[in-house]
Design an enzyme around this catalytic site. Structure first.
Site, PDB file in Angstrom:
ATOM      1  N   GLY A 177       0.867  -1.210  -0.008  1.00  0.00           N
ATOM      2  CA  GLY A 177      -0.021   0.073  -0.087  1.00  0.00           C
ATOM      3  C   GLY A 177       0.926   1.302  -0.250  1.00  0.00           C
ATOM      4  N   CYS A 206     -22.531  -6.450 -19.512  1.00  0.00           N
ATOM      5  CA  CYS A 206     -21.373  -6.673 -18.737  1.00  0.00           C
ATOM      6  C   CYS A 206     -20.232  -5.548 -19.131  1.00  0.00           C
ATOM      7  CB  CYS A 206     -21.118  -7.984 -18.992  1.00  0.00           C
ATOM      8  SG  CYS A 206     -21.941  -9.302 -18.168  1.00  0.00           S
TER       9      CYS A 206
END
Lengths: 285, 196
Positions: free
Chosen positions: A31, A265
């Site tokens: 992160g 989709c």
């Protein structure tokens, strides 16, 4: 068709070593945004120069590459990056999620669950989740160092006070291993639950901003929220018009000039595979 | 002597380094897993895996510290020819190489700063054995737990406590590599009573 005038995967070896060292540190500090000396690539900033550099650093000749742009394999960005690596690295390419070993993505995570042998490379425009709250890099860096993320919660709270709910629908901030707040790139928040406890390696590259970061497999990733306003992944409340799927993320497509629309989709490979299995939606031809 | 330093590099540098990096990256992303790392034939006492790791990660931009038996003329020549990495003291090192005992004390290496925790050293530890047993590992990259033969656990627990600062480790033995980033919690083999 492999271009022999270039080094394998376009970048020179010293550049790849620099990116590879940064990737190892990124995996060691999940992160955290690692600065790297981003190079000019033969495409404009905003077209995935960060993702392309990360892909170039991790590709081997044995890889099978898939590139998606908002879930689609057949849009300009995806097609040109795929042919770029076909030419410069000679790698095999595919549109099938299950067959790919490296998937470069712009703003989506495939619907089919990723597996252990796969690497997902994200193209990131603004890697700093705090940037729109605090424009100074010197300050956001201190905020990350001090774990000072109150401002982000204030922003989400202001969403609630203004709209009645957290109105952030994409690039929804996450906390990684209870330490760094991370921008998951502009994926819809529908995809956020797929970030955590994922068997695949996830790498993020921001070319213009010269940052890269990573999520090792099986990493804890929590979308920020409040006890009384829990995080909710959301999607359009319709089935796919072509394959009838009710569990996939949908794009809204305007089909005429009198308000007609259909939902399909966003992941073209998922939709085509379902149609091949005989699933039909209400708008299928 | 001189000709020896010129040999043992990657035969096809671009693809060999790509394969080698994938092994190193998989090891770092999945702490405790052991991967094959080949392609380099460095002079003794360096293992092929450590040699390949050096060729993949080192160049003139990476200050390198050689510890103990790794600090020998044959190896200095080989590293100078193949990577050009400047050899430095532990305090300036971005990478360090040697057996576990010789690399100590770990406090000598940079662990990064709160603003830039990535500016920390990576230690390549040459091990006499590398087995999937011994210390129990937990953390990012590990589904439940995994086991790895670590030289000790206390140093890694102290390193883990520094997070997000800290050192990252690559363990090499023969043609195999494993890794332990700073996020991994290492606890002593069962029997010993160490708390997490």
């Amino acid at each position: 068709m492999t271009e022999t005038a270039y080094n394998f995967a376009y970048l020179d070896e010293q550049t790849k070593r620099m990116i590879r060292r940064a990737l190892l540190k990124a995996l060691a500090i999940p992160g955290y945004q690692v600065p790297f000396a981003s190079r000019e690539m033969p495409m404009p900033y905003g077209w995935g120069t960060g993702g392309v550099q990360v892909s170039a650093a991790v590709l081997t000749p044995d890889d099978v590459l898939k590139v998606i742009d908002q879930g689609a394999d057949d849009t300009t960005n995806a097609v040109s990056i795929r042919s770029f690596f076909q030419r410069t690295a000679g790698v095999a390419t595919t549109t099938r999620t299950q067959e790919a070993t490296v998937i470069q993505t712009r703003h989506r995570i495939p619907e089919v669950p990723l597996t252990e042998g796969q690497i997902l490379v994200y193209q990131v425009p603004i890697p700093e989740p705090l940037r729109f709250l605090e424009p100074r890099e010197s300050e956001t860096r201190k905020m990350h160092a001090l774990e000072d993320y109150g401002l982000m919660h204030v922003k989400l709270y202001e969403d609630i006070s203004r709209h009645g709910h957290i109105a952030t629908a994409y690039a929804y901030p996450v906390r990684v291993e209870a330490r760094y707040v991370m921008d998951p790139s502009p994926i819809p928040k529908f995809d956020n639950p797929k970030l955590g406890d994922c068997p695949a390696i996830q790498l993020f590259g921001a070319g213009r901003e010269q940052r890269l970061y990573a999520l090792p497999p099986w990493t804890q990733v929590v979308s920020l929220d409040f006890e009384d306003h829990p995080f909710e992944p959301s999607k359009a409340d319709h089935p796919c018009g072509l394959c009838g799927a009710t569990d996939s993320y949908l794009d809204e497509v305007i089909v005429d000039d009198v308000g007609g629309r259909m939902f399909v989709c966003s992941d073209t490979d998922y939709c085509e595979a379902r149609q091949a299995q005989g699933h039909r939606g209400k708008d299928a031809a | 002597m001189q000709t020896h330093a010129l040999e043992g590099g990657f035969t096809d540098p671009a693809t060999a380094a790509a394969h080698a990096f994938r092994a190193v990256m998989e090891a770092m992303a999945r702490p405790g897993t052991i991967h094959r790392l080949t392609g380099a034939m460095p002079p003794a006492p360096l293992s092929p895996a450590a040699g390949a790791a050096l060729l993949t990660l080192c160049d003139t931009d990476t200050p390198l510290h050689l510890a103990g038996e790794a600090d020998c003329p044959a190896l200095r020549d080989w590293i100078a020819f193949h990577t050009g990495a400047p050899l430095v003291e532990p305090g300036q090192a971005m990478l360090a190489l040697g057996p576990w005992q010789a690399l100590a004390p770990l406090s000598a290496y940079p662990v990064g700063t709160p603003e830039y925790p990535d500016r920390s050293a990576t230690l390549i530890v040459e091990c006499p054995a590398l087995e999937p047993k011994g210390a129990t590992l937990r953390g990012p990259g590990i589904r439940d737990t995994t086991a790895l033969s670590l030289p000790e656990t206390e140093a890694f627990r102290a390193n883990r406590a520094l997070f997000p600062l800290g050192l990252d480790f690559l363990f090499t033995c023969g043609d195999r590599i494993a890794a332990l980033p700073r996020t991994t919690l290492a606890s002593a083999p069962s029997g010993a009573t160490e708390d997490l």
